[in-house]
Design an enzyme around this catalytic site. Structure first.
Site, mmCIF file in Angstrom:
data_model
loop_
_atom_site.group_PDB
_atom_site.id
_atom_site.type_symbol
_atom_site.label_atom_id
_atom_site.label_comp_id
_atom_site.label_asym_id
_atom_site.label_seq_id
_atom_site.Cartn_x
_atom_site.Cartn_y
_atom_site.Cartn_z
ATOM 1 N N LYS A 35 6.408 -29.620 -9.460
ATOM 2 C CA LYS A 35 6.447 -30.590 -9.353
ATOM 3 C C LYS A 35 5.244 -31.741 -8.882
ATOM 4 C CE LYS A 35 10.924 -30.514 -8.101
ATOM 5 N NZ LYS A 35 10.940 -28.983 -7.958
ATOM 6 N N ARG A 50 18.763 -35.110 -7.034
ATOM 7 C CA ARG A 50 18.549 -33.501 -7.113
ATOM 8 C C ARG A 50 20.560 -33.242 -7.548
ATOM 9 N NH1 ARG A 50 14.234 -32.796 -4.511
ATOM 10 N NH2 ARG A 50 13.816 -30.344 -3.545
ATOM 11 N N ARG A 102 1.909 -21.778 -0.822
ATOM 12 C CA ARG A 102 1.473 -22.953 -0.839
ATOM 13 C C ARG A 102 1.287 -23.500 0.465
ATOM 14 N NH1 ARG A 102 6.176 -26.613 -2.823
ATOM 15 N NH2 ARG A 102 7.542 -26.204 -1.696
ATOM 16 N N ARG A 131 16.781 -22.926 -0.739
ATOM 17 C CA ARG A 131 16.448 -23.914 -1.857
ATOM 18 C C ARG A 131 16.665 -23.337 -2.862
ATOM 19 N NH1 ARG A 131 10.470 -25.246 -0.053
ATOM 20 N NH2 ARG A 131 10.212 -26.374 -1.354
HETATM 21 P P1 AMP Z 1 10.656 -31.889 -1.689
HETATM 22 O O1 AMP Z 1 9.514 -31.710 -1.226
HETATM 23 O O2 AMP Z 1 10.932 -31.696 -3.081
HETATM 24 O O3 AMP Z 1 10.857 -30.229 -1.898
HETATM 25 O O4 AMP Z 1 11.794 -31.513 -0.586
HETATM 26 C C1 AMP Z 1 11.941 -30.725 0.420
HETATM 27 C C2 AMP Z 1 13.160 -31.206 1.608
HETATM 28 O O5 AMP Z 1 13.927 -32.855 1.342
HETATM 29 C C3 AMP Z 1 14.562 -30.729 1.126
HETATM 30 O O6 AMP Z 1 14.723 -29.670 0.401
HETATM 31 C C4 AMP Z 1 15.398 -31.281 0.848
HETATM 32 O O7 AMP Z 1 16.237 -30.985 2.098
HETATM 33 C C5 AMP Z 1 14.941 -32.972 1.094
HETATM 34 N N1 AMP Z 1 15.106 -34.009 -0.128
HETATM 35 C C6 AMP Z 1 13.634 -34.107 -0.984
HETATM 36 N N2 AMP Z 1 14.289 -34.587 -2.272
HETATM 37 C C7 AMP Z 1 16.405 -34.519 -1.601
HETATM 38 C C8 AMP Z 1 16.881 -35.342 -2.856
HETATM 39 N N3 AMP Z 1 16.475 -35.786 -3.980
HETATM 40 N N4 AMP Z 1 17.791 -35.280 -1.564
HETATM 41 C C9 AMP Z 1 17.864 -34.598 -1.301
HETATM 42 N N5 AMP Z 1 17.293 -33.884 -0.169
HETATM 43 C C10 AMP Z 1 15.976 -34.382 -0.320
#
Ligand code: AMP
Length: 225
Positions: A13, A88, A127, A171
């Site tokens: 993404k 999310r 990654r 996750r």
């Molecule tokens: P990502 O980079 O999108 O994989 O996000 C990394 C981490 O940030 C996630 O595992 C959550 O802990 C937090 N996070 C990112 N986006 C959200 C969201 N929309 N709602 C809640 N936590 C988020």
């Protein structure tokens, strides 16, 4: 044009949404990137979210929604938007719908990147991310030109703190439980498309561009309709 990317952790993404935003001059909005920056800067918000992220859990909705809403009003967001990692869960999706409605806006398309779960776990383990500008790399699929250095800004590449196997599995659990129901939500609205997220970065990006053309959202590769 307002596009949302959905997909399990490590599906690409971040990579694909950034490419898309760059190609069409859209605003890339990713709460995960914002939270990582706050952690790096040692802010109050950073301290609040650091442990939550390291465990692979979701940051509370009120915190996340506030951050997103603030950016929806930024000048850059007026040109168009690529949402990456938000919403999310259902509550966030409803907040987003309302926030866009209040601004006379709506989503044009939701792109779900699909990938095999085991393949994704392997992908997350290889990654790397630039410690300076946040650009993602993958040692196997999208290696940097100079090992350990960002192609764009020369920053050091690091492993994300939440890319340990136990966090990745958590996750996935969160994704399957609270995020994946959003597919049905957007499918019912008729704006969900599923794109095969496996293969090289360029191949996946071409598939995405193909869908955007098919949907009449872009004419040629650099034109937004
Ligand atoms: P990502 O980079 O999108 O994989 O996000 C990394 C981490 O940030 C996630 O595992 C959550 O802990 C937090 N996070 C990112 N986006 C959200 C969201 N929309 N709602 C809640 N936590 C988020």
């Amino acid at each position: 044009m307002r596009i949302l990317f959905l997909g399990p952790p490590g599906a690409g993404k971040g990579t694909q949404s950034k490419l898309l935003a760059e190609r069409y001059g859209l605003f890339h909005l990713a709460p995960g990137d914002i939270f990582r920056q706050e952690v790096k800067n040692g802010t109050e918000l950073g301290k609040l979210v650091e442990g939550i992220m390291a465990r692979g859990e979701l940051v509370p909705d009120d915190v996340t929604v506030k951050i997103v809403e603030k950016r929806l009003d930024s000048e850059e967001a007026k040109k168009g938007l690529v949402l990456d990692g938000f919403p999310r869960n259902m509550n966030q999706a409803l907040h987003l719908e309302e926030a866009l409605k209040q601004r006379g806006q709506s989503l044009d398309l939701v792109i779900e990147l699909s990938c095999d779960e085991e393949e994704l776990i392997q992908r997350s383990m290889t990654r790397r991310v630039c410690s300076r500008c946040g650009r993602p790399y993958n040692l196997k699929l999208q290696p940097p030109r100079v090992p350990g250095k960002c192609d764009v800004c020369g920053g050091d590449l690091i492993i994300r703190k939440d890319d340990t196997e136990s966090t990745i599995r958590e996750r996935f659990r969160v994704y399957n439980e609270v995020t994946s129901p959003l597919r049905d939500f957007y499918r019912e609205k008729g704006i969900l498309v599923t794109v095969d997220g496996e293969g090289e970065v360029d191949q996946v990006f071409s598939r995405i561009l193909g869908v955007l053309k098919e949907k009449g959202l872009v004419k040629e590769e650099s034109d937004i309709l």
